[in-house]
Enzyme design. Sequence first.
Site, PDB file in Angstrom:
ATOM      1  N   ILE A   9       0.812  -1.224   0.000  1.00 16.08           N
ATOM      2  CA  ILE A   9       0.000   0.000   0.000  1.00 16.08           C
ATOM      3  C   ILE A   9       0.846   1.275   0.000  1.00 16.08           C
ATOM      4  O   ILE A   9       0.298   2.382  -0.057  1.00 16.08           O
ATOM      5  CB  ILE A   9      -0.959   0.024   1.211  1.00 16.08           C
ATOM      6  CG1 ILE A   9      -0.171  -0.123   2.523  1.00 16.08           C
ATOM      7  CG2 ILE A   9      -2.010  -1.068   1.088  1.00 16.08           C
ATOM      8  CD1 ILE A   9      -1.046  -0.032   3.773  1.00 16.08           C
ATOM      9  N   GLY A  10       2.158   1.138   0.056  1.00 18.39           N
ATOM     10  CA  GLY A  10       2.984   2.336   0.016  1.00 18.39           C
ATOM     11  C   GLY A  10       4.437   2.050   0.300  1.00 18.39           C
ATOM     12  O   GLY A  10       4.829   0.904   0.535  1.00 18.39           O
ATOM     13  N   LYS A  63       5.417  -2.299   8.094  1.00 19.62           N
ATOM     14  CA  LYS A  63       6.535  -1.657   7.403  1.00 19.62           C
ATOM     15  C   LYS A  63       7.728  -2.592   7.513  1.00 19.62           C
ATOM     16  O   LYS A  63       8.137  -2.960   8.624  1.00 19.62           O
ATOM     17  CB  LYS A  63       6.823  -0.304   8.055  1.00 19.62           C
ATOM     18  CG  LYS A  63       7.618   0.663   7.213  1.00 19.62           C
ATOM     19  CD  LYS A  63       7.607   2.044   7.863  1.00 19.62           C
ATOM     20  CE  LYS A  63       8.248   3.077   6.992  1.00 19.62           C
ATOM     21  NZ  LYS A  63       8.191   4.434   7.630  1.00 19.62           N
ATOM     22  N   ASP A  96      10.836  15.607   8.266  1.00 15.00           N
ATOM     23  CA  ASP A  96      10.316  15.298   6.932  1.00 15.00           C
ATOM     24  C   ASP A  96       8.793  15.444   6.896  1.00 15.00           C
ATOM     25  O   ASP A  96       8.084  14.566   6.381  1.00 15.00           O
ATOM     26  CB  ASP A  96      10.725  13.890   6.508  1.00 15.00           C
ATOM     27  CG  ASP A  96      10.619  13.687   4.992  1.00 15.00           C
ATOM     28  OD1 ASP A  96      10.599  14.702   4.253  1.00 15.00           O
ATOM     29  OD2 ASP A  96      10.560  12.523   4.555  1.00 15.00           O
ATOM     30  N   PHE A  99      12.670   4.345   3.632  1.00 16.50           N
ATOM     31  CA  PHE A  99      13.634   3.260   3.442  1.00 16.50           C
ATOM     32  C   PHE A  99      12.978   1.889   3.384  1.00 16.50           C
ATOM     33  O   PHE A  99      13.673   0.880   3.337  1.00 16.50           O
ATOM     34  CB  PHE A  99      14.658   3.259   4.590  1.00 16.50           C
ATOM     35  CG  PHE A  99      15.403   4.553   4.731  1.00 16.50           C
ATOM     36  CD1 PHE A  99      16.492   4.831   3.928  1.00 16.50           C
ATOM     37  CD2 PHE A  99      15.014   5.497   5.669  1.00 16.50           C
ATOM     38  CE1 PHE A  99      17.183   6.022   4.050  1.00 16.50           C
ATOM     39  CE2 PHE A  99      15.701   6.694   5.798  1.00 16.50           C
ATOM     40  CZ  PHE A  99      16.792   6.959   4.985  1.00 16.50           C
TER      41      PHE A  99
END
Length: 347
Positions: free
Chosen positions: A9-10, A32, A127, A14
């Site tokens: 999904i993404g 992740k 970020d 990194f």
Amino acid sequence: MEWVRGETIGHGSFAKVDLAILKSGDGLMAVKSVPDYNSESLKHEREVLGLLANSENVIRCFGDSFSCENGELVYNVFLEHAAGGSVYDRVKRVGGGRLSEAEVRSFTRSVLSGLREVHAAGFVHCDVKLQNILLCSSNSANSETGVVAKIADFGLAKRRSRNRVAGNRDGFRGTPLYMAPETVVYGEFESPADIWAVGCAVVEMLTGAPAWKNESNVASLFLKISQQSPELPENLSSEIRDFLEKCFIRDAAGRWTAEMLLDHQFIAAGAPEKAPVSPRCPFDFPEFVTPTPISQSGFDSWIEKDLDCTIFDLRESPEISSPARFRQLATDQVPNWVFSNSWLIVR
């Protein structure tokens, strides 16, 4: 916890992000993942998220694990699933690429609330951008839109420095289009840089385009950032314009903080009223007004009543003084403390 890896999904800075389907059938998470040999950044993110576990506006982390996949050791971090995707996705889906003012206000309020806690915990995100602001469903009265924005992707987050020293470069990190002047010129990554990025994010939500338009050349972009602030869109309300000007103050020391911006009229408009705070003394009551001293002539018509409706007419007293008033309340009866049926226990 037993789970099965679902569709991708993404991607983070990194790592890739997949759906994690729980075998127990209790729902979905996002996982992740990155090869263990390259997991330093993701392990750092896991540590930071653990310290921010109580923040309502930071994506939740449910733990981590290792798995062996295709003969490779993989490090996994389990995160809250943001069914609404990112704010970047939402902007692209909306016709004209512009979010409503109510959405911009709501999402920005959530991001500032999250950053307030991130900075208070001693970190800088480094970020902040629309791709790293995720949307989760919410039934909270704090949400004007039915969704709540949460800050994600802490792989580049760093500890705040105790002393700001120009020239003390912290290593290149972040997204150039969102970088602050002190970052470009001095390599300085502190909490004011996150606020500059919030300003860039707000412009992008309002217009559907980056705050720095038509800048694909990084060297040219950095030159602009070092010399000027982004040009504000036309037809902005005075409240939004003023808010952006506070985010784009070029001197980092004078830039508004997340705490300050949460009280800005643009963000505060439409926000739920704060719960009343229990007073700590008589002066904490908002309606308390210090009494104006009454002149001698004013006593001529002053009549006081106590809670038992006993009337004290000070015109009958030859002495207008506190001792005289206490004498009127005096009694020869000795209190009896034995009976306690009507006592209240307080903690």
